[in-house]
Design a protein around this motif. Structure first.
Motif, PDB file in Angstrom:
ATOM      1  N   MET A 208       0.813  -1.218   0.000  1.00 51.33           N
ATOM      2  CA  MET A 208       0.000   0.000   0.000  1.00 51.33           C
ATOM      3  C   MET A 208       0.848   1.270   0.000  1.00 51.33           C
ATOM      4  SD  MET A 208      -3.061  -1.152   2.586  1.00 51.33           S
ATOM      5  CE  MET A 208      -3.562   0.522   2.824  1.00 51.33           C
ATOM      6  N   THR A 209       2.042   1.204   0.540  1.00 55.02           N
ATOM      7  CA  THR A 209       2.889   2.398   0.620  1.00 55.02           C
ATOM      8  C   THR A 209       3.897   2.498  -0.513  1.00 55.02           C
ATOM      9  OG1 THR A 209       4.446   1.260   2.089  1.00 55.02           O
ATOM     10  CG2 THR A 209       2.665   2.542   3.135  1.00 55.02           C
ATOM     11  N   THR A 210       3.858   1.584  -1.464  1.00 54.72           N
ATOM     12  CA  THR A 210       4.765   1.638  -2.607  1.00 54.72           C
ATOM     13  C   THR A 210       4.456   2.873  -3.440  1.00 54.72           C
ATOM     14  OG1 THR A 210       4.927  -0.766  -2.674  1.00 54.72           O
ATOM     15  CG2 THR A 210       5.567   0.407  -4.664  1.00 54.72           C
ATOM     16  N   PRO A 211       5.456   3.716  -3.699  1.00 56.47           N
ATOM     17  CA  PRO A 211       5.192   4.911  -4.502  1.00 56.47           C
ATOM     18  C   PRO A 211       4.914   4.532  -5.962  1.00 56.47           C
ATOM     19  CG  PRO A 211       7.521   4.741  -3.998  1.00 56.47           C
ATOM     20  CD  PRO A 211       6.839   3.628  -3.263  1.00 56.47           C
ATOM     21  N   SER A 212       4.402   5.488  -6.708  1.00 58.28           N
ATOM     22  CA  SER A 212       4.163   5.256  -8.135  1.00 58.28           C
ATOM     23  C   SER A 212       5.495   4.922  -8.804  1.00 58.28           C
ATOM     24  CB  SER A 212       3.551   6.499  -8.778  1.00 58.28           C
ATOM     25  OG  SER A 212       4.505   7.553  -8.779  1.00 58.28           O
ATOM     26  N   ALA A 213       5.437   4.267  -9.941  1.00 58.39           N
ATOM     27  CA  ALA A 213       6.666   3.885 -10.649  1.00 58.39           C
ATOM     28  C   ALA A 213       7.528   5.108 -10.986  1.00 58.39           C
ATOM     29  CB  ALA A 213       6.328   3.077 -11.901  1.00 58.39           C
ATOM     30  N   PRO A 214       6.956   6.209 -11.511  1.00 58.48           N
ATOM     31  CA  PRO A 214       7.810   7.371 -11.795  1.00 58.48           C
ATOM     32  C   PRO A 214       8.478   7.947 -10.545  1.00 58.48           C
ATOM     33  CG  PRO A 214       5.717   7.589 -12.954  1.00 58.48           C
ATOM     34  CD  PRO A 214       5.600   6.410 -12.029  1.00 58.48           C
ATOM     35  N   GLU A 215       7.748   8.001  -9.432  1.00 60.72           N
ATOM     36  CA  GLU A 215       8.318   8.530  -8.196  1.00 60.72           C
ATOM     37  C   GLU A 215       9.387   7.590  -7.642  1.00 60.72           C
ATOM     38  OE1 GLU A 215       9.023  11.064  -4.953  1.00 60.72           O
ATOM     39  OE2 GLU A 215       8.153  11.388  -6.928  1.00 60.72           O
ATOM     40  N   ASP A 216       9.139   6.297  -7.678  1.00 63.45           N
ATOM     41  CA  ASP A 216      10.118   5.305  -7.224  1.00 63.45           C
ATOM     42  C   ASP A 216      11.387   5.394  -8.068  1.00 63.45           C
ATOM     43  OD1 ASP A 216      11.073   3.162  -5.685  1.00 63.45           O
ATOM     44  OD2 ASP A 216      10.189   1.670  -7.013  1.00 63.45           O
ATOM     45  N   TYR A 217      11.226   5.541  -9.374  1.00 63.69           N
ATOM     46  CA  TYR A 217      12.357   5.663 -10.297  1.00 63.69           C
ATOM     47  C   TYR A 217      13.172   6.917  -9.978  1.00 63.69           C
ATOM     48  CZ  TYR A 217      14.759   6.550 -14.731  1.00 63.69           C
ATOM     49  OH  TYR A 217      15.696   6.833 -15.689  1.00 63.69           O
ATOM     50  N   ARG A 218      12.497   8.052  -9.765  1.00 68.10           N
ATOM     51  CA  ARG A 218      13.190   9.309  -9.462  1.00 68.10           C
ATOM     52  C   ARG A 218      13.983   9.177  -8.161  1.00 68.10           C
ATOM     53  NH1 ARG A 218      13.107  13.061  -6.139  1.00 68.10           N
ATOM     54  NH2 ARG A 218      11.180  12.464  -5.117  1.00 68.10           N
ATOM     55  N   ARG A 219      13.360   8.597  -7.143  1.00 65.39           N
ATOM     56  CA  ARG A 219      14.041   8.421  -5.854  1.00 65.39           C
ATOM     57  C   ARG A 219      15.239   7.483  -5.977  1.00 65.39           C
ATOM     58  NH1 ARG A 219       9.126   7.367  -1.578  1.00 65.39           N
ATOM     59  NH2 ARG A 219       8.189   9.437  -1.665  1.00 65.39           N
TER      60      ARG A 219
END
Length: 192
Positions: free
Chosen positions: A154-165
């Motif tokens: 549930m707390t997994t960020p969106s793919a674009p946000e995860d990629y940026r981080r």
């Protein structure tokens, strides 16, 4: 009796974790690194696993070409290096060959959790070709460790946000491993 066993287990587990930690000395001697000015970042293509359609295998449903990834990695590394405020007299070129991009999906977070990561081979040479840092593998992680189970999913960020981080985490870790003394724990995780 059960209380004693629980305390013994916790003490043993703590000792194992601390034993797995190691002091990490910067890859570039501090007396040398203070005189380095990185004037170029080069991203070497061709070592990332690709899908059949030619896009980068990311571990998530996130369309990304190798060219896009290389350009964005270049921008993240350049931004991180500029933030260091390098004004040295020895001009150097940072070369990175990315070998892995693994974004943790909500499904993976549900089952095992973990952190998204980028792995690459890093080299630092003067503009005259003198090697300052021989090829070394560096890993960089997203800024959060996701727990397994429903909360992790549930707390997994969106793919674009995860990629940026993950890009930012890799760029930060490259800079830190090259120029800072730090303590590294299990799996190369920076502790301090």
């Amino acid at each position: 009796m059960a209380f004693f066993n629980r305390r013994s287990f916790l003490a043993l587990a703590s000792a194992i974790v601390l034993a797995a930690c190691e002091e990490h000395t910067a890859l570039v001697d501090p007396s040398v690194s203070s005189n380095i000015n990185i004037v170029d970042v080069q991203i070497n293509p061709g070592s990332l696993p690709l899908k059949e359609d030619g896009s980068v295998r990311t571990g998530r449903d996130y369309p990304l070409t190798e060219t896009q990834f290389n350009q964005q990695l270049d921008i993240a590394l350049t931004r991180q290096i500029r933030a260091r405020g390098m004004n040295g007299g020895t001009n150097a070129v940072l070369s990175v060959t990315p070998t892995k991009l693994a974004l943790v999906s909500p499904g993976q977070s549900f089952v095992v959790g973990g952190r998204s990561q980028i792995e690459g081979i890093v080299t630092l040479k003067t503009t005259q070709g003198e090697t300052l840092v021989a090829p070394v593998t560096v890993k960089g992680f997203t800024d959060e460790l996701r727990a397994g189970g429903l909360i992790g999913a549930m707390t997994t960020p969106s793919a674009p946000e995860d990629y940026r981080r993950t890009l930012d985490g890799f760029a930060n870790n490259v800079s830190r491993k090259l120029f800072e003394n730090l303590t590294v724990g299990i799996g190369g995780t920076v502790i301090n």
